[in-house]
Scaffold this motif. Structure first.
Motif, mmCIF file in Angstrom:
data_model
loop_
_atom_site.group_PDB
_atom_site.id
_atom_site.type_symbol
_atom_site.label_atom_id
_atom_site.label_comp_id
_atom_site.label_asym_id
_atom_site.label_seq_id
_atom_site.Cartn_x
_atom_site.Cartn_y
_atom_site.Cartn_z
ATOM 1 N N MET A 52 0.825 -1.208 0.000
ATOM 2 C CA MET A 52 0.000 0.000 0.000
ATOM 3 C C MET A 52 0.862 1.261 0.000
ATOM 4 O O MET A 52 0.558 2.232 -0.697
ATOM 5 N N LEU A 53 1.935 1.252 0.770
ATOM 6 C CA LEU A 53 2.833 2.413 0.788
ATOM 7 C C LEU A 53 3.495 2.613 -0.565
ATOM 8 O O LEU A 53 3.684 3.743 -1.012
ATOM 9 N N GLN A 54 3.849 1.521 -1.218
ATOM 10 C CA GLN A 54 4.481 1.629 -2.541
ATOM 11 C C GLN A 54 3.505 2.221 -3.560
ATOM 12 O O GLN A 54 3.853 3.082 -4.341
ATOM 13 N N PHE A 55 2.266 1.731 -3.550
ATOM 14 C CA PHE A 55 1.277 2.257 -4.493
ATOM 15 C C PHE A 55 0.962 3.722 -4.213
ATOM 16 O O PHE A 55 0.751 4.509 -5.122
ATOM 17 N N GLN A 56 0.931 4.076 -2.956
ATOM 18 C CA GLN A 56 0.676 5.468 -2.604
ATOM 19 C C GLN A 56 1.829 6.348 -3.080
ATOM 20 O O GLN A 56 1.627 7.447 -3.568
ATOM 21 N N ALA A 57 3.065 5.870 -2.960
ATOM 22 C CA ALA A 57 4.221 6.629 -3.428
ATOM 23 C C ALA A 57 4.172 6.802 -4.943
ATOM 24 O O ALA A 57 4.512 7.864 -5.466
ATOM 25 N N LEU A 58 3.743 5.776 -5.657
ATOM 26 C CA LEU A 58 3.623 5.897 -7.107
ATOM 27 C C LEU A 58 2.526 6.895 -7.483
ATOM 28 O O LEU A 58 2.665 7.658 -8.425
ATOM 29 N N HIS A 59 1.457 6.888 -6.748
ATOM 30 C CA HIS A 59 0.365 7.805 -7.031
ATOM 31 C C HIS A 59 0.754 9.253 -6.708
ATOM 32 O O HIS A 59 0.276 10.180 -7.339
ATOM 33 N N ALA A 60 1.638 9.479 -5.756
ATOM 34 C CA ALA A 60 2.032 10.820 -5.344
ATOM 35 C C ALA A 60 3.031 11.458 -6.302
ATOM 36 O O ALA A 60 3.529 12.532 -6.044
#
Length: 109
Positions: free
Chosen positions: A26-34
């Motif tokens: 989840m943190l990785q996907f959030q970083a990609l989205h940011a």
């Protein structure tokens, strides 16, 4: 027999083994989205880089605007009567800003 899907936690509480992996993903996907462009002031920021001269630039900008208005007003004057009106207007402005003019006295008494 222990269940391999759960790991022991503190105080004997159990949580799923996949839970830490889920949080990392989840943190990785959030970083990609940011990764979207968040530079909202990029284009305007150039105006604010010269802080020591900001007041000078602001005041000169206002002065140039006023001088352009003055040039337009003077350019529109075409008769002696209009010049006299302009002269009276300037005299009133100066009286308002500086106070009344002193009375005229002879230069060499």
């Amino acid at each position: 027999m222990k269940n391999k899907l759960y790991a022991g936690g503190r105080n004997g509480k159990r949580f799923p083994r996949w839970l830490p992996v889920f949080f990392v993903l989840m943190l990785q996907f959030q970083a990609l989205h940011a990764q979207e462009n968040l530079k909202v002031l990029q284009d305007q920021w150039v105006h604010f880089k010269d802080a020591p001269n900001a007041l000078y630039k602001h005041l000169t900008g206002e002065a140039y605007t006023i001088l352009e208005q003055r040039d337009e007003e003077i350019g529109a004057i075409s008769s002696l009567a209009e010049w006299k009106l302009r002269q009276e207007f300037i005299r009133q402005k100066l009286s308002k800003v500086l106070g009344p003019f002193p009375e005229k006295n002879p230069l060499n008494p």
